[in-house]
Design an enzyme around this catalytic site. Sequence first.
Site, PDB file in Angstrom:
ATOM      1  N   CYS A 171      96.126  51.749  92.267  1.00 42.06           N
ATOM      2  CA  CYS A 171      95.078  52.595  92.837  1.00 42.06           C
ATOM      3  C   CYS A 171      93.913  52.796  91.872  1.00 42.06           C
ATOM      4  O   CYS A 171      94.109  52.828  90.658  1.00 42.06           O
ATOM      5  CB  CYS A 171      95.646  53.963  93.209  1.00 42.06           C
ATOM      6  SG  CYS A 171      96.885  53.865  94.513  1.00 42.06           S
ATOM      7  N   CYS A 211      93.935  51.494  97.501  1.00 37.84           N
ATOM      8  CA  CYS A 211      94.134  52.940  97.512  1.00 37.84           C
ATOM      9  C   CYS A 211      93.220  53.599  96.485  1.00 37.84           C
ATOM     10  O   CYS A 211      92.838  52.977  95.496  1.00 37.84           O
ATOM     11  CB  CYS A 211      95.599  53.269  97.228  1.00 37.84           C
ATOM     12  SG  CYS A 211      96.348  52.331  95.879  1.00 37.84           S
TER      13      CYS A 211
END
Length: 256
Positions: free
Chosen positions: A81, A162
């Site tokens: 992420c 993400c």
Amino acid sequence: ISLGVVHSHALSSSSPSSESLKKTFIDKCEAFIQNNKSSSANNCQKIWSAFQQAFVGRDPCNVPMEAYDPLIHTVIQDPVCNRMLFWSKTKKIVHDFTEKRDCFLTLEDTLVGFIMNGLTWCGKEESNETFTTGCPGWTDCVNNTVRSFWNRASAAFADAACGDVTAMLNGSIATPFSPTSIFATIEVKRFKAAKVKSLSVVLVTKENKGTTCDDPSLQDLQKEIEPKLKYNCKAVPESKIQDCISHPDTACGACW
Ligand code: AVW
């Protein structure tokens, strides 16, 4: 911060000609795992089997991207992420940049992207062989063996996105957000506001020339993403990114 990712571009960029694709594949796979301990749960022989079943014995112009589903499902890859870097028409500068520092990860820094980067392959109907020459080119047919792989791998990479994602686009061309690119046709469509917080466009420009963040194609991009997903764009001179490439100690946050 350790990302558990070591950029392995320098390890192997030789392309096979007469040498078998399998050997190149397994060698690159094992080299990647050696350098990226977080991917050590992967089995290169198993990944090869899943890969080759996508195209062996098939018309090389009739391999849909779904043919690579078993490959994608066989690979174990941790999402990273806030560090994912997408790109379009900026391949060279993006990889010159990621090669020097660990703050961003492109598709070509993941296991399958690293293995297949620079390779050409295909099969043939009624043959068990794997070919590395005489394969259809990128635009020769829509469902060609190589293009479908990159479409499927890009889809998986975007599905894993993400946090804050970054995209490096080319401000020296008329349409930085090209509607026919993989970035536009596959990746952007898969960014989900439930997982992706923001999209930051880095528009690489040649000294105050070319397109700006006001470009109509970038407005299309902004319209395309889910409204809950924050969008921002920054025009960054290519020279500034080049400086960061020459000075790998510069903090990533200071590059744009
Ligand atoms: P790109 P994308 N002939 O720079 O957004 C031969 O347009 O599509 O960026 N090869 C081609 C052709 C063509 N006409 N068009 C594209 N390619 C190959 C995966 C060529 O190797 C990453 F995650 C070129 O360098 C990025 O975010 C590459 O496709 C995104 O998808 C990229 O074309 C980049 O694809």
